[in-house]
Design an enzyme around this catalytic site. Sequence first.
Site, PDB file in Angstrom:
ATOM      1  N   TYR A  84       6.173 -50.864  -5.542  1.00 29.38           N
ATOM      2  CA  TYR A  84       6.266 -49.423  -5.784  1.00 29.38           C
ATOM      3  C   TYR A  84       5.720 -49.025  -7.142  1.00 29.38           C
ATOM      4  O   TYR A  84       5.351 -49.870  -7.958  1.00 29.38           O
ATOM      5  CB  TYR A  84       7.718 -48.973  -5.633  1.00 29.38           C
ATOM      6  CG  TYR A  84       8.702 -49.575  -6.610  1.00 29.38           C
ATOM      7  CD1 TYR A  84       8.972 -50.945  -6.615  1.00 29.38           C
ATOM      8  CD2 TYR A  84       9.381 -48.778  -7.520  1.00 29.38           C
ATOM      9  CE1 TYR A  84       9.893 -51.493  -7.499  1.00 29.38           C
ATOM     10  CE2 TYR A  84      10.312 -49.319  -8.406  1.00 29.38           C
ATOM     11  CZ  TYR A  84      10.557 -50.672  -8.390  1.00 29.38           C
ATOM     12  OH  TYR A  84      11.462 -51.211  -9.260  1.00 29.38           O
ATOM     13  N   ASP A  86       6.571 -47.486 -10.620  1.00 28.40           N
ATOM     14  CA  ASP A  86       7.703 -47.213 -11.497  1.00 28.40           C
ATOM     15  C   ASP A  86       7.147 -46.666 -12.800  1.00 28.40           C
ATOM     16  O   ASP A  86       6.405 -47.354 -13.489  1.00 28.40           O
ATOM     17  CB  ASP A  86       8.491 -48.504 -11.741  1.00 28.40           C
ATOM     18  CG  ASP A  86       9.824 -48.223 -12.421  1.00 28.40           C
ATOM     19  OD1 ASP A  86      10.322 -47.092 -12.302  1.00 28.40           O
ATOM     20  OD2 ASP A  86      10.358 -49.131 -13.070  1.00 28.40           O
TER      21      ASP A  86
END
Lengths: 495, 64
Positions: A84, A86
């Site tokens: 992901y 971040d």
Amino acid sequence: MAIPKVCGIETEYGVVLRGAADPNPVLASSLLINGYVEQRRVGWDFEDESPDRDARGAAREGAMAPEVETHLVNTVLTNGARYYVDHAHPEYSTPECLDALELVVADKAGERILARSMRAANRLLDPGQEIVVYKNNSDGKGNSYGTHENYLVDRAVPFAHLVRVLLPWFVSRQVFTGAGKVGSENGAGVARYQISQRADFFEEEVGLETTLKRPIVNTRDEPHADPQRYRRLHVIAGDANLCEVATFLKVGTTAIVLAMTEDEVVRSDLALATPVAAMRSVSHDPTCRATVELVDGSRCTAVELQWEFLRLARAYADRSGLEACGGTAVGGLVLDRWERTLTALEADPMTLDGQLDWVTKLRLLEAYVARDGLAWGDPKLALLDLQYHDVRPERSLYERLVAAGTVERLVDEDAVTAAITDPPASTRAYFRGRCLERWPDAVVAANWDSIILDVGTDPLKRIPMMEPLRGSRVHVEALLDQARTPADLVARLAS
Amino acid sequence: MPEQQRKQRPAPRERVGEEAAVAAPTERGEKLKSELDDLLDEIDEVLEENAEEFVKSYVQKGGE
């Protein structure tokens, strides 16, 4: 009896988009992840995320809680990992593993995934543009991004007890966990070369923050498991390692120290007088001879502190075994490697070339200094430092050293390749990954402790996974093989 | 394994012995140096150009 040290590593990679007018790192990170995920992306379920919960109790006034950025790209892979965006970095969180060797494989698979992501994303870019990723923790200009370890810990252990053991532990283990860095940052004093990428950034002993005034012991209390039984110790005081021996030691020794802390009272005379200052002085001394002050006024080196931890760990293993830390097969290997490493650090740290990142990098830098007559301020040395961590196989200096046979590998590349797509067999990551592989369209969302399935009829079914060891291959392989559909799986789970 | 059989921290004298054992003869030292030179030549070929500019342009946002 200590509980199994289920563990994982989250790595925020450094990222650059070269050749673009607007080199937006969030966009670059999103391109990497979207480029990699060719199958339908499965969203992350944020329901149980609470990064502002403090292990010491109530939320601290004035403490900065990190925001959960739900709008950014966020996905789960068939190997059970989370991949992901971040902040402004691509982040890879390994699946939950059961021992240090399994985690070395999972962490290395993460590097391979980032390399594949670069190739996939760069095909989508205009000619002359390129996304490049670095597995390091600092840009050398005062900006740091983290590599965090996570360990399952018994909730019954008082947090203050953990803190007492972990402060001298995190300070002293730098001698083998450091990834090495040219220079210093963040007003940490002058250093030509230092052991750790991260030491300059720690400003507190204990706290909830991870981005400002970073604490040596992080108190984030977000177990991602049954909160009555477990903690997840969130370790932010570590470097991104490329050397497999370094990752193995970092995780393996910390798991043993935690198991030992769960089972018995670890002697308190290892307490440091000034842990934050000690963090830096240990890092700033590649000879490993600097001493730090203990609370009782005496002084010792980081390696001497480590010898004491090893002595306690040996005695603990004799009394209680290493069942919680990969058994004798892995835990025993950790103890032996730990001892060999301390012996070498005491005799001559440079003999650990090819085993520890900070030594391997320093050896390379010294060779350039000698051959080209470079001064230590020469930008070429900073370039070598940076490019050591380049994740592109053709540019990575670390990979050059592997190819030249000067770096020791602990795991088989075939195992790493398998871990790019397959989950570890030992934890709930197996169930998560296999569900995703089998029914990618039915998995609506997943997170560490649950998975949400669309079974074709309302409502969506949420399967809780609050026990990190339930959902392993032994538990669920037959069940998954027998289930014909997601609805059938849910029915079998209920019966 | 009984305690006394276990490899404990080596005594200073043993460690001196180990150091002597790993000290390379000159011939081996020459070979290692030549291997290292070859390795640096290889790395030269993949090293990014204009080190100063390259390092300067590597700027990250803080994370975590």
